[in-house]
Design an enzyme around this catalytic site. Structure first.
Site, PDB file in Angstrom:
ATOM      1  N   ASP A 104      -8.061   1.110 -12.530  1.00 30.77           N
ATOM      2  CA  ASP A 104      -9.387   0.633 -12.136  1.00 30.77           C
ATOM      3  C   ASP A 104     -10.407   1.169 -13.144  1.00 30.77           C
ATOM      4  O   ASP A 104     -10.581   0.598 -14.221  1.00 30.77           O
ATOM      5  CB  ASP A 104      -9.635   1.105 -10.701  1.00 30.77           C
ATOM      6  CG  ASP A 104     -10.929   0.606 -10.108  1.00 30.77           C
ATOM      7  OD1 ASP A 104     -11.535  -0.298 -10.699  1.00 30.77           O
ATOM      8  OD2 ASP A 104     -11.336   1.109  -9.053  1.00 30.77           O
ATOM      9  N   LYS A 132      -7.765  -3.708 -13.276  1.00 33.81           N
ATOM     10  CA  LYS A 132      -9.061  -4.242 -12.814  1.00 33.81           C
ATOM     11  C   LYS A 132     -10.094  -3.937 -13.887  1.00 33.81           C
ATOM     12  O   LYS A 132     -10.772  -2.906 -13.835  1.00 33.81           O
ATOM     13  CB  LYS A 132      -9.419  -3.527 -11.508  1.00 33.81           C
ATOM     14  CG  LYS A 132     -10.296  -4.310 -10.566  1.00 33.81           C
ATOM     15  CD  LYS A 132     -10.804  -3.385  -9.476  1.00 33.81           C
ATOM     16  CE  LYS A 132     -10.118  -3.593  -8.156  1.00 33.81           C
ATOM     17  NZ  LYS A 132     -10.703  -2.720  -7.093  1.00 33.81           N
TER      18      LYS A 132
HETATM   19  P1  IMP Z   1      -9.113   4.876 -11.256  1.00 34.22           P
HETATM   20  O1  IMP Z   1      -9.103   6.317 -11.623  1.00 34.22           O
HETATM   21  O2  IMP Z   1     -10.508   4.378 -10.987  1.00 34.22           O
HETATM   22  O3  IMP Z   1      -8.406   3.993 -12.266  1.00 34.22           O
HETATM   23  O4  IMP Z   1      -8.408   4.791  -9.852  1.00 34.22           O
HETATM   24  C1  IMP Z   1      -7.129   4.339  -9.673  1.00 34.22           C
HETATM   25  C2  IMP Z   1      -6.708   4.572  -8.237  1.00 34.22           C
HETATM   26  O5  IMP Z   1      -7.720   4.110  -7.330  1.00 34.22           O
HETATM   27  C3  IMP Z   1      -5.474   3.763  -7.920  1.00 34.22           C
HETATM   28  O6  IMP Z   1      -4.301   4.495  -8.148  1.00 34.22           O
HETATM   29  C4  IMP Z   1      -5.661   3.431  -6.464  1.00 34.22           C
HETATM   30  O7  IMP Z   1      -5.120   4.453  -5.649  1.00 34.22           O
HETATM   31  C5  IMP Z   1      -7.150   3.396  -6.252  1.00 34.22           C
HETATM   32  N1  IMP Z   1      -7.685   2.012  -6.270  1.00 34.22           N
HETATM   33  C6  IMP Z   1      -8.525   1.466  -7.186  1.00 34.22           C
HETATM   34  N2  IMP Z   1      -8.825   0.195  -6.897  1.00 34.22           N
HETATM   35  C7  IMP Z   1      -8.121  -0.103  -5.756  1.00 34.22           C
HETATM   36  C8  IMP Z   1      -7.999  -1.307  -4.955  1.00 34.22           C
HETATM   37  O8  IMP Z   1      -8.577  -2.376  -5.215  1.00 34.22           O
HETATM   38  N3  IMP Z   1      -7.185  -1.203  -3.868  1.00 34.22           N
HETATM   39  C9  IMP Z   1      -6.516  -0.062  -3.534  1.00 34.22           C
HETATM   40  N4  IMP Z   1      -6.606   1.075  -4.254  1.00 34.22           N
HETATM   41  C10 IMP Z   1      -7.405   1.063  -5.355  1.00 34.22           C
END
Ligand code: IMP
Ligand code: MG
Length: 181
Positions: A104, A132
């Site tokens: 994300d 994403k």
């Molecule tokens: P990042 O550090 O922002 O890349 O966060 C990644 C983590 O956030 C993932 O491993 C998920 O656990 C959670 N996450 C981010 N977006 C979503 C979503 O749309 N649905 C469910 N979990 C999400």
């Protein structure tokens, strides 16, 4: 009331997911010939994906698990990653592949990568089922990406909202009314 009623629409059916996993498995199989592959799924979200993926990887490999969390307030990450459960083997000489459910902001996985590189693996790559890109906060992206998703809340096939919906066999978008009240 079924959990399927909370799904706004299905993004990837079971069949779509199989195709994505088959493609990634073939790619990883090709890239890791003669390597010392150690697959590390990041629990809990990647568990369904990883279970399917490793069966499509046709090279010898080891499997270990990590639990990480990034400090944050609900839906935003602050950028500091905490290893809550570490692997039990040394990374020295291993070709490590971290497996995540969704990339994300990217902060969690990139911070973890930086941490693990200090342990001298032979190589370290990232594999994520979903990407994403709209909320990206880093320059590095995973070497292996299953598919891109829109900036909506995604559930199913391991991904949760408040620890629920991980057991949906497909990937869907959660109805906003479920988390808005
Ligand atoms: P990042 O550090 O922002 O890349 O966060 C990644 C983590 O956030 C993932 O491993 C998920 O656990 C959670 N996450 C981010 N977006 C979503 C979503 O749309 N649905 C469910 N979990 C999400
Ligand atoms: Mg999660």
């Amino acid at each position: 009331m079924s959990m399927h009623d909370d799904v706004k629409y299905v993004l990837y059916s079971e069949k779509d997911l199989q195709e994505i996993v088959n493609r990634l498995g073939a790619q990883i199989t090709k890239d890791y010939q003669g390597k010392n592959l150690l697959i590390i799924p990041i629990l809990k979200g990647s568990v369904l994906f990883a279970a399917d993926l490793i069966r499509k990887i046709d090279v010898p490999c080891e499997l270990d698990f990590m639990v990480v969390s990034s400090y944050g307030n609900g839906t935003e990450t602050t950028g500091k990653v905490i290893i809550k459960k570490d692997i039990s083997v040394s990374l020295e000489g291993k070709d490590v592949l971290l497996v995540e459910d969704i990339f994300d902001s990217g902060v969690t996985l990139i911070r973890l990568k930086e941490e693990l590189l200090k342990r001298n693996p032979a190589s370290l790559r990232l594999c994520t089922l979903l990407d994403k890109p709209d909320r990206r906060r880093c320059d590095t992206i995973p070497e292996y990406i299953g598919s891109q998703v829109p900036d909506e809340f995604i559930i199913g096939y391991g991904l949760d909202y408040a620890e629920k919906y991980r057991n949906l066999p497909y990937i869907g978008v959660l109805k906003p009314e479920v988390y808005e009240n």
